[in-house]
Design a protein around this motif. Sequence first.
Motif, PDB file in Angstrom:
ATOM      1  N   ILE A   1       0.838  -1.209   0.000  1.00 34.37           N
ATOM      2  CA  ILE A   1       0.000   0.000   0.000  1.00 34.37           C
ATOM      3  C   ILE A   1       0.871   1.257   0.000  1.00 34.37           C
ATOM      4  N   ALA A   2       1.919   1.261   0.831  1.00 33.10           N
ATOM      5  CA  ALA A   2       2.823   2.413   0.863  1.00 33.10           C
ATOM      6  C   ALA A   2       3.456   2.640  -0.503  1.00 33.10           C
ATOM      7  N   LEU A   3       3.874   1.555  -1.158  1.00 38.59           N
ATOM      8  CA  LEU A   3       4.476   1.668  -2.484  1.00 38.59           C
ATOM      9  C   LEU A   3       3.460   2.155  -3.512  1.00 38.59           C
ATOM     10  N   LEU A   4       2.209   1.739  -3.364  1.00 38.34           N
ATOM     11  CA  LEU A   4       1.161   2.211  -4.277  1.00 38.34           C
ATOM     12  C   LEU A   4       0.986   3.727  -4.189  1.00 38.34           C
ATOM     13  N   PHE A   5       0.900   4.237  -2.973  1.00 32.89           N
ATOM     14  CA  PHE A   5       0.745   5.681  -2.799  1.00 32.89           C
ATOM     15  C   PHE A   5       1.951   6.421  -3.374  1.00 32.89           C
ATOM     16  N   LEU A   6       3.147   5.918  -3.083  1.00 33.52           N
ATOM     17  CA  LEU A   6       4.363   6.568  -3.561  1.00 33.52           C
ATOM     18  C   LEU A   6       4.436   6.550  -5.077  1.00 33.52           C
ATOM     19  N   ALA A   7       4.221   5.373  -5.666  1.00 37.43           N
ATOM     20  CA  ALA A   7       4.346   5.236  -7.118  1.00 37.43           C
ATOM     21  C   ALA A   7       3.266   6.021  -7.848  1.00 37.43           C
ATOM     22  N   PHE A   8       2.044   5.966  -7.345  1.00 36.33           N
ATOM     23  CA  PHE A   8       0.966   6.678  -8.025  1.00 36.33           C
ATOM     24  C   PHE A   8       1.160   8.190  -7.889  1.00 36.33           C
ATOM     25  N   GLY A   9       1.632   8.617  -6.710  1.00 32.87           N
ATOM     26  CA  GLY A   9       1.898  10.038  -6.540  1.00 32.87           C
ATOM     27  C   GLY A   9       2.969  10.544  -7.487  1.00 32.87           C
ATOM     28  N   MET A  10       3.957   9.703  -7.766  1.00 34.08           N
ATOM     29  CA  MET A  10       5.014  10.092  -8.711  1.00 34.08           C
ATOM     30  C   MET A  10       4.509  10.067 -10.149  1.00 34.08           C
ATOM     31  N   ALA A  11       3.663   9.090 -10.461  1.00 36.92           N
ATOM     32  CA  ALA A  11       3.149   8.972 -11.829  1.00 36.92           C
ATOM     33  C   ALA A  11       2.145  10.067 -12.156  1.00 36.92           C
TER      34      ALA A  11
END
Length: 303
Positions: A274-284
């Motif tokens: 979940i943490a990686l999802l937020f980080l990756a989506f925020g960057m994308a």
Amino acid sequence: MDPDEIFISENGLRAGWRLLIWIIIFVSLSGAIGIAIMKLFHPRPGPFLDPGRFIVGDFVTTFVPALAATLLMARIEGRTLRDYYVPTRNLFARKFGWGIVWGLIAVSLLVGMIAALGGYKILGVELSGASLVYWTILWIGASLAIGLVEEFTFRGYVLRTLADGIGFWPAAVLLSIGFGALHYFSKPYERWEDFASTGLLGFFLCLTIRKTNTLAFAIGWHAAFDWGALYLYSGRNAGEFAVGRLLRTEWTGSDRLTGGLLGPEASWLVFVVIALLFLAFGMAFRRERGSFAPAPGRAESAK
């Protein structure tokens, strides 16, 4: 305060009353349909993870009432379904496709980490030939139904209208807590991990809606994640393995590693994903690309 101001603002009927009307319509229709099904067909209790249950039962008793309530409120409010993030055109276009990709990556990463730590092993393949084709198609349909029903019901009209009243992010927080609570109190064997992960994933999907201004990505992500967890990697949920699952699997180790009876979404490793999802989506999606259109007559958009 003028008594009329309790119900009416400068922008028309207040968001809270509109949401209450939607809920009354939805609950009434859902209850009536459920009673009619019981009277006419006398369904017998069956496995929770039966794909037919999701395709027929949940679609009829949840999606149909939610759609009817939304269409009626759209008529009253002078809006279209697109104003509630519903992708009435090109549902299966680029944003939906990206949702599928992100969902499959997320569930694969989660199960892969569990396997790397010794908690997941494939013992064999359960299906072959015609049964492989049949159950694959059926679970694709069931997963799409789950994604469509839950996203449309929880993050369509309800999210948009609550956001009109209190702002998008407070609405997203409240609905995500409610989403987690509904799973926690309505399914067997629940633990706090599933409550937390479901709520956080619901909040992540709210983020995708804010960024894309459509449910398409969220529907694709939800469908792909569930298809991967229940069918492709054949994990448990609510104490069961899916009817017609692809693999014979073994999940060994503590509940903190494997999720136990609740499956991988209750593993502590899901919080890493979940943490990686937020980080990756925020960057994308660095900017909020979706337009948060005001209600008819509103002077400003909700913040």
